[in-house]
Design an enzyme around this catalytic site. Structure first.
Site, PDB file in Angstrom:
ATOM      1  N   GLY A  43      61.375 -17.782  43.116  1.00 22.29           N
ATOM      2  CA  GLY A  43      60.494 -17.888  41.952  1.00 22.29           C
ATOM      3  C   GLY A  43      59.703 -16.623  41.662  1.00 22.29           C
ATOM      4  O   GLY A  43      58.608 -16.696  41.103  1.00 22.29           O
ATOM      5  N   SER A  44      60.247 -15.454  41.985  1.00 20.99           N
ATOM      6  CA  SER A  44      59.479 -14.231  41.696  1.00 20.99           C
ATOM      7  C   SER A  44      59.335 -14.035  40.174  1.00 20.99           C
ATOM      8  O   SER A  44      58.306 -13.559  39.698  1.00 20.99           O
ATOM      9  CB  SER A  44      60.135 -13.000  42.340  1.00 20.99           C
ATOM     10  OG  SER A  44      61.379 -12.724  41.738  1.00 20.99           O
ATOM     11  N   MET A 124      70.110 -22.192  39.778  1.00 18.81           N
ATOM     12  CA  MET A 124      71.465 -21.894  40.233  1.00 18.81           C
ATOM     13  C   MET A 124      72.498 -22.979  39.913  1.00 18.81           C
ATOM     14  O   MET A 124      73.570 -22.996  40.498  1.00 18.81           O
ATOM     15  CB  MET A 124      71.456 -21.618  41.752  1.00 18.81           C
ATOM     16  CG  MET A 124      70.600 -20.430  42.162  1.00 18.81           C
ATOM     17  SD  MET A 124      70.935 -18.929  41.179  1.00 18.81           S
ATOM     18  CE  MET A 124      72.524 -18.468  41.841  1.00 18.81           C
ATOM     19  N   ARG A 125      72.185 -23.847  38.981  1.00 19.53           N
ATOM     20  CA  ARG A 125      73.164 -24.877  38.621  1.00 19.53           C
ATOM     21  C   ARG A 125      73.749 -24.584  37.231  1.00 19.53           C
ATOM     22  O   ARG A 125      73.062 -24.054  36.362  1.00 19.53           O
ATOM     23  CB  ARG A 125      72.511 -26.260  38.594  1.00 19.53           C
ATOM     24  CG  ARG A 125      72.067 -26.743  39.968  1.00 19.53           C
ATOM     25  CD  ARG A 125      71.858 -28.237  39.942  1.00 19.53           C
ATOM     26  NE  ARG A 125      73.064 -28.941  39.524  1.00 19.53           N
ATOM     27  CZ  ARG A 125      74.118 -29.151  40.293  1.00 19.53           C
ATOM     28  NH1 ARG A 125      74.144 -28.734  41.521  1.00 19.53           N
ATOM     29  NH2 ARG A 125      75.173 -29.791  39.808  1.00 19.53           N
ATOM     30  N   HIS A 143      69.619 -12.947  32.558  1.00 21.16           N
ATOM     31  CA  HIS A 143      70.766 -12.633  33.404  1.00 21.16           C
ATOM     32  C   HIS A 143      70.675 -11.166  33.836  1.00 21.16           C
ATOM     33  O   HIS A 143      70.379 -10.297  33.006  1.00 21.16           O
ATOM     34  CB  HIS A 143      72.070 -12.882  32.627  1.00 21.16           C
ATOM     35  CG  HIS A 143      73.276 -12.574  33.446  1.00 21.16           C
ATOM     36  ND1 HIS A 143      73.748 -13.443  34.415  1.00 21.16           N
ATOM     37  CD2 HIS A 143      74.084 -11.491  33.491  1.00 21.16           C
ATOM     38  CE1 HIS A 143      74.806 -12.912  34.996  1.00 21.16           C
ATOM     39  NE2 HIS A 143      75.026 -11.722  34.462  1.00 21.16           N
ATOM     40  N   ASP A 175      74.084 -21.320  25.612  1.00 22.86           N
ATOM     41  CA  ASP A 175      75.060 -22.219  24.999  1.00 22.86           C
ATOM     42  C   ASP A 175      75.922 -22.785  26.125  1.00 22.86           C
ATOM     43  O   ASP A 175      75.584 -22.594  27.296  1.00 22.86           O
ATOM     44  CB  ASP A 175      75.877 -21.507  23.899  1.00 22.86           C
ATOM     45  CG  ASP A 175      76.784 -20.427  24.455  1.00 22.86           C
ATOM     46  OD1 ASP A 175      76.885 -20.291  25.696  1.00 22.86           O
ATOM     47  OD2 ASP A 175      77.398 -19.707  23.651  1.00 22.86           O
ATOM     48  N   GLU A 208      62.990  -7.281  34.642  1.00 27.81           N
ATOM     49  CA  GLU A 208      63.040  -8.684  34.199  1.00 27.81           C
ATOM     50  C   GLU A 208      61.635  -9.269  34.123  1.00 27.81           C
ATOM     51  O   GLU A 208      61.296  -9.990  33.184  1.00 27.81           O
ATOM     52  CB  GLU A 208      63.857  -9.532  35.189  1.00 27.81           C
ATOM     53  CG  GLU A 208      65.347  -9.298  35.135  1.00 27.81           C
ATOM     54  CD  GLU A 208      66.113 -10.222  36.073  1.00 27.81           C
ATOM     55  OE1 GLU A 208      67.278 -10.482  35.801  1.00 27.81           O
ATOM     56  OE2 GLU A 208      65.546 -10.684  37.076  1.00 27.81           O
TER      57      GLU A 208
END
Ligand code: GRF
Length: 228
Positions: A43-44, A124-125, A143, A175, A208
């Site tokens: 969770g950074s 990660m799902r 991403h 999407d 990011e």
């Protein structure tokens, strides 16, 4: 600023209106957008968003949700006074039923918390098209590559193997493809010849953490909404 395209560029072709992106309402500091952040690990990125909203913004993280009960990022909930909850995959034999019932539980939590925008930040799902279609335009992802280059979970490795001299990060609407949604913004970093996966990951996380909260705030204030 980091736009590769100007804001106000989401033009939805007439014939796709029914199925295409429906952006969140235009919010303000006085009436911020209620955001859920989905995480699976440290969770950074979530922490960077929580720090950014210490100054009042047009969005407010109202829920932290993880598929992983052990995700360290869940601890930011108590630190910042935000509801944090884990919804792990239910135990069931049928894989399709398992995914759908998992997402149904998540959706219920989102509705109960009046969530208006889902921010994927290290989740990660892979989400099913059913869930995406309900939230399309109101799910956003970051991403760690300059999409459409290097989609998928090995973005850093793939960038290094390709011997590219630049990479970066991309903020995009989600999407039902893998890292294929409408791009909102990108930021670049250089890749040196002796770069490792770890050093590249650290370098990209830094940008990011700056870019993602800013773009979410711009989306919340309507800066990507088409005027037509
Ligand atoms: C980020 O690099 C993001 O690009 C990817 O997941 C990472 C999140 O890491 N989708 P963390 O769990 O916030 O540290």
């Amino acid at each position: 600023m980091y736009f590769i395209t100007k804001p106000q560029t989401i033009k939805i072709p007439e014939k796709f209106v029914e199925r295409d992106y429906v952006l969140p309402r235009i919010a303000s500091v006085q009436n911020p957008l209620r955001v859920a952040v989905f995480i699976s690990g440290s969770g950074s990125g979530l922490n960077a968003m929580l720090e950014y909203q210490k100054t009042p913004r047009a969005y407010l993280i109202s829920l932290i949700l993880s598929d992983n009960e052990d995700a360290l990022g869940l601890n930011y909930g108590s630190k910042y006074g935000v509801k944090a909850t884990a919804i792990p995959l239910p135990h069931t034999q049928d894989k399709i039923h398992q995914r759908l019932s998992h997402e149904a539980m998540i959706d219920e939590e989102l509705v109960n918390s009046n969530i208006e925008l889902i921010v994927l930040n290290g989740y990660m799902r892979i989400i099913t098209p059913l869930f995406i279609n309900k939230w399309k335009g109101r799910i956003i992802n970051i991403h760690p590559s300059l999409l459409p280059k290097f989609p998928g979970i090995y973005a850093h490795r793939d960038a290094i193997n390709a011997k590219t001299n630049e990479s970066g990060c991309t903020v995009h609407l989600v999407d039902d493809g893998i890292d294929t949604g409408h791009i909102l913004a990108q930021k670049k970093v250089s890749v040196s010849p002796n770069e490792t996966i770890k050093t590249l990951q650290e370098k990209i996380k830094k940008i990011e953490h700056q870019l993602y909260p800013e773009i979410i705030n711009l989306l919340s204030t309507g800066q990507y909404h088409s005027k037509s």
